[in-house]
Design an enzyme around this catalytic site. Structure first.
Site, PDB file in Angstrom:
ATOM      1  N   ARG A  15       0.834  -1.216   0.000  1.00  0.00           N
ATOM      2  CA  ARG A  15       0.000   0.000   0.000  1.00  0.00           C
ATOM      3  C   ARG A  15       0.864   1.259   0.000  1.00  0.00           C
ATOM      4  NH1 ARG A  15      -0.466   4.721   2.530  1.00  0.00           N
ATOM      5  NH2 ARG A  15       0.008   3.706   4.498  1.00  0.00           N
ATOM      6  N   ASP A  16       1.522   1.537   1.122  1.00  0.00           N
ATOM      7  CA  ASP A  16       2.311   2.770   1.206  1.00  0.00           C
ATOM      8  C   ASP A  16       3.423   2.739   0.162  1.00  0.00           C
ATOM      9  OD1 ASP A  16       2.979   5.221   2.163  1.00  0.00           O
ATOM     10  OD2 ASP A  16       3.653   4.574   4.132  1.00  0.00           O
ATOM     11  N   HIS A 207       6.079   4.553  12.340  1.00  0.00           N
ATOM     12  CA  HIS A 207       5.971   4.379  10.889  1.00  0.00           C
ATOM     13  C   HIS A 207       6.939   5.390  10.271  1.00  0.00           C
ATOM     14  CE1 HIS A 207       3.391   4.001   7.107  1.00  0.00           C
ATOM     15  NE2 HIS A 207       3.982   5.163   6.895  1.00  0.00           N
ATOM     16  N   HIS A 209       9.533   6.772   7.437  1.00  0.00           N
ATOM     17  CA  HIS A 209      10.094   6.773   6.082  1.00  0.00           C
ATOM     18  C   HIS A 209      11.595   7.068   6.206  1.00  0.00           C
ATOM     19  CE1 HIS A 209       6.328   6.663   3.561  1.00  0.00           C
ATOM     20  NE2 HIS A 209       5.854   6.743   4.793  1.00  0.00           N
ATOM     21  N   CYS A 240       4.761   9.089  -0.213  1.00  0.00           N
ATOM     22  CA  CYS A 240       3.378   9.545  -0.191  1.00  0.00           C
ATOM     23  C   CYS A 240       3.192  10.534  -1.328  1.00  0.00           C
ATOM     24  CB  CYS A 240       3.038  10.197   1.153  1.00  0.00           C
ATOM     25  SG  CYS A 240       1.358  10.830   1.172  1.00  0.00           S
ATOM     26  N   ASN A 249       9.175   3.935   3.067  1.00  0.00           N
ATOM     27  CA  ASN A 249       9.436   3.545   4.459  1.00  0.00           C
ATOM     28  C   ASN A 249      10.759   2.812   4.483  1.00  0.00           C
ATOM     29  OD1 ASN A 249       6.376   3.483   4.076  1.00  0.00           O
ATOM     30  ND2 ASN A 249       6.608   3.480   6.285  1.00  0.00           N
TER      31      ASN A 249
HETATM   32  P1  HMG Z   1     -12.701  14.724  -2.041  1.00  0.00           P
HETATM   33  O1  HMG Z   1     -12.552  15.081  -3.502  1.00  0.00           O
HETATM   34  O2  HMG Z   1     -12.718  15.834  -1.049  1.00  0.00           O
HETATM   35  O3  HMG Z   1     -13.952  13.744  -1.805  1.00  0.00           O
HETATM   36  O4  HMG Z   1     -11.524  13.729  -1.661  1.00  0.00           O
HETATM   37  P2  HMG Z   1     -15.478  13.903  -1.995  1.00  0.00           P
HETATM   38  O5  HMG Z   1     -16.134  13.291  -0.814  1.00  0.00           O
HETATM   39  O6  HMG Z   1     -15.844  15.326  -2.375  1.00  0.00           O
HETATM   40  O7  HMG Z   1     -15.755  12.975  -3.267  1.00  0.00           O
HETATM   41  C1  HMG Z   1     -15.222  13.265  -4.553  1.00  0.00           C
HETATM   42  C2  HMG Z   1     -15.264  12.028  -5.405  1.00  0.00           C
HETATM   43  O8  HMG Z   1     -14.435  11.011  -4.843  1.00  0.00           O
HETATM   44  C3  HMG Z   1     -16.664  11.411  -5.530  1.00  0.00           C
HETATM   45  O9  HMG Z   1     -16.728  10.777  -6.797  1.00  0.00           O
HETATM   46  C4  HMG Z   1     -16.651  10.333  -4.474  1.00  0.00           C
HETATM   47  O10 HMG Z   1     -17.552   9.287  -4.731  1.00  0.00           O
HETATM   48  C5  HMG Z   1     -15.219   9.830  -4.570  1.00  0.00           C
HETATM   49  P3  HMG Z   1     -17.358  11.519  -8.086  1.00  0.00           P
HETATM   50  O11 HMG Z   1     -18.763  11.853  -7.652  1.00  0.00           O
HETATM   51  O12 HMG Z   1     -16.533  12.754  -8.328  1.00  0.00           O
HETATM   52  O13 HMG Z   1     -17.255  10.492  -9.161  1.00  0.00           O
HETATM   53  N1  HMG Z   1     -14.740   9.213  -3.320  1.00  0.00           N
HETATM   54  C6  HMG Z   1     -14.202   7.981  -3.235  1.00  0.00           C
HETATM   55  N2  HMG Z   1     -13.962   7.043  -4.167  1.00  0.00           N
HETATM   56  C7  HMG Z   1     -13.436   5.879  -3.734  1.00  0.00           C
HETATM   57  N3  HMG Z   1     -13.121   5.636  -2.445  1.00  0.00           N
HETATM   58  C8  HMG Z   1     -13.329   6.551  -1.497  1.00  0.00           C
HETATM   59  C9  HMG Z   1     -13.909   7.793  -1.890  1.00  0.00           C
HETATM   60  N4  HMG Z   1     -14.254   8.886  -1.203  1.00  0.00           N
HETATM   61  C10 HMG Z   1     -14.769   9.744  -2.093  1.00  0.00           C
HETATM   62  N5  HMG Z   1     -13.012   6.294  -0.237  1.00  0.00           N
HETATM   63  C11 HMG Z   1     -10.715  11.860  -0.375  1.00  0.00           C
HETATM   64  C12 HMG Z   1     -11.409  13.212  -0.359  1.00  0.00           C
HETATM   65  C13 HMG Z   1     -10.394  11.491   1.046  1.00  0.00           C
HETATM   66  C14 HMG Z   1     -11.619  10.825  -1.014  1.00  0.00           C
HETATM   67  C15 HMG Z   1      -9.425  11.998  -1.230  1.00  0.00           C
HETATM   68  O14 HMG Z   1      -8.714  13.108  -0.771  1.00  0.00           O
HETATM   69  C16 HMG Z   1      -8.543  10.782  -1.143  1.00  0.00           C
HETATM   70  O15 HMG Z   1      -8.890   9.716  -1.623  1.00  0.00           O
HETATM   71  N6  HMG Z   1      -7.365  10.910  -0.531  1.00  0.00           N
HETATM   72  C17 HMG Z   1      -6.489   9.786  -0.280  1.00  0.00           C
HETATM   73  C18 HMG Z   1      -5.116  10.211  -0.471  1.00  0.00           C
HETATM   74  C19 HMG Z   1      -4.195   9.033  -0.155  1.00  0.00           C
HETATM   75  O16 HMG Z   1      -4.512   7.864  -0.319  1.00  0.00           O
HETATM   76  N7  HMG Z   1      -2.981   9.394   0.301  1.00  0.00           N
HETATM   77  C20 HMG Z   1      -1.984   8.443   0.605  1.00  0.00           C
HETATM   78  C21 HMG Z   1      -2.284   7.636   1.835  1.00  0.00           C
HETATM   79  S1  HMG Z   1      -1.885   8.464   3.356  1.00  0.00           S
HETATM   80  C22 HMG Z   1      -0.231   8.094   3.610  1.00  0.00           C
HETATM   81  O17 HMG Z   1       0.410   7.553   2.747  1.00  0.00           O
HETATM   82  C23 HMG Z   1       0.356   8.408   4.943  1.00  0.00           C
HETATM   83  C24 HMG Z   1       0.562   7.170   5.829  1.00  0.00           C
HETATM   84  O18 HMG Z   1       1.365   6.198   5.175  1.00  0.00           O
HETATM   85  C25 HMG Z   1       1.264   7.588   7.119  1.00  0.00           C
HETATM   86  C26 HMG Z   1       2.488   8.470   6.845  1.00  0.00           C
HETATM   87  O19 HMG Z   1       3.477   8.001   6.297  1.00  0.00           O
HETATM   88  O20 HMG Z   1       2.371   9.647   7.176  1.00  0.00           O
HETATM   89  C27 HMG Z   1      -0.774   6.524   6.204  1.00  0.00           C
HETATM   90 MG    MG Z   2       3.616   6.327   5.061  1.00  0.00          MG
END
Ligand code: HMG
Ligand code: MG
Length: 301
Positions: A15-16, A207, A209, A240, A249
């Site tokens: 995933r990450d 966690h 990186h 990310c 990581n």
């Molecule tokens: P948004 O645009 O504000 O969402 O995004 P929305 O609620 O306005 O919806 C917009 C569209 O997205 C809609 O579709 C929703 O249905 C769809 P449309 O009508 O335009 O066709 N939607 C989704 N589709 C699938 N799955 C969902 C979902 N939610 C809404 N769950 C949102 C907000 C949170 C969805 C967006 O910003 C997003 O997906 N962000 C994820 C980013 C991400 O994955 N980042 C990496 C992971 S975090 C990380 O790596 C850090 C970590 O490892 C720890 C560290 O190292 O710090 C964990």
């Molecule tokens: Mg991470």
């Protein structure tokens, strides 16, 4: 606190790690990666995320990955969920566990999940309520806990405050995440100390990186404080997409090699793990960033 004799490694490479790859990795490669990792002894693994496919296209096939992996008893297959829609995806895919996430940086949170820290915590209320009812355990992470990519100071008290709120929402573990790998050991200890003042140390995870090559030193600092829940990514995959400059990581092989050398049990077979690191790296067309994987190539049992 003494160094733990046993740790739980949460493998986040599928995933990450892969979320950051530009070239689309086919589902069958992800499935093989996960199965090889489990075969190497990994018992907790992130298989993907139910996030917007527009934001992170690489994770769009998480449901398919979940449907195709052969589940092994005693292994936790977890997914990342940013909101209730993601939670519904996780339930449909029969994930054993979910992960919710917020940050100690407002700018990062906006860029990553398009809302403020406070809004993200509110957004997770229905997710955690539903998960509680369904009996699905969840862990949480606080991004940018040791530094931010956006030229701002991170106050350990802010990290502790967000961690406590996530813990109060029922997360069984809150991971202190160094999203951009800038932390150093003393800083790591200060932040863990701040977090451990507001929630039990046993529930604190790390966690890290490895962008600046400090992750192993920081893990050692965390181990010395008694932390026993470590995240790492096979072959050091990842980063990310919403944290400029972040690399992967720390490589799981490097962590396991260090743990083996310290006599700390992780349950992971280093030879099999290194083979897996080369499996995914060969597919991606580059060597693992892990020093251990490179050093052990050709010397495997
Ligand atoms: P948004 O645009 O504000 O969402 O995004 P929305 O609620 O306005 O919806 C917009 C569209 O997205 C809609 O579709 C929703 O249905 C769809 P449309 O009508 O335009 O066709 N939607 C989704 N589709 C699938 N799955 C969902 C979902 N939610 C809404 N769950 C949102 C907000 C949170 C969805 C967006 O910003 C997003 O997906 N962000 C994820 C980013 C991400 O994955 N980042 C990496 C992971 S975090 C990380 O790596 C850090 C970590 O490892 C720890 C560290 O190292 O710090 C964990
Ligand atoms: Mg991470």
């Amino acid at each position: 606190m003494t160094i733990p004799s046993k740790v739980r490694i949460f493998e986040v490479g599928a995933r990450d790690g892969l979320q950051n790859e530009k070239q689309m990795v086919p589902t069958h490669i992800k499935v093989e990666l996960i199965e090889r990792l489990v075969d190497a002894g990994v018992t907790a693994i992130e298989t993907g995320s139910f996030v917007s496919p527009k934001w992170v296209p690489q994770m769009a096939d998480t449901a398919e990955v979940m449907a195709k992996i052969k589940r092994r008893e005693g292994v936790t297959y977890a997914v990342l969920t940013p909101n209730i829609k993601g939670y519904e995806g996780a339930v449909a895919a029969e994930a054993d566990e979910i992960e919710i996430f917020s940050a100690a940086s407002e700018t990062f949170n906006q860029r990553n999940i398009n809302c403020s820290i406070a809004e993200s915590l509110e957004r997770f209320v229905p997710v955690t309520e539903a998960a509680k009812k369904a009996g699905i355990p969840y862990r949480a992470s606080v991004s940018c806990a040791l530094g931010s990519p956006f030229d701002e100071e991170i106050n350990p008290k802010v990290v502790a405050d967000v961690a406590r709120k996530l813990y109060d929402m029922g997360a069984y573990e809150v991971s202190v995440a160094d999203t951009i790998g800038v932390g150093t050991p003393i800083r790591t200890k200060k932040v863990i100390e701040a977090v451990a003042e507001v929630m039990p140390l046993e529930a604190v995870g790390v966690h890290f990186h490895d962008t600046y090559g400090q992750a192993l030193a920081n893990y050692l600092a965390a181990l010395e404080m008694g932390v026993s829940k470590l995240d790492s990514s096979v072959a050091g995959l990842g980063g990310c997409p919403y944290a400029p400059g972040a690399t992967g990581n720390v490589a799981t092989e490097d962590v396991v090699y260090m743990l083996d050398g310290m006599g700390i049990e992780s349950g992971i077979d280093l030879n099999k793990l290194v083979r897996t690191a080369w499996f995914i790296s060969d597919y991606l067309g580059r060597a693992p960033v892990s020093s251990v994987a490179r050093a052990l190539k050709g010397k495997l049992d």
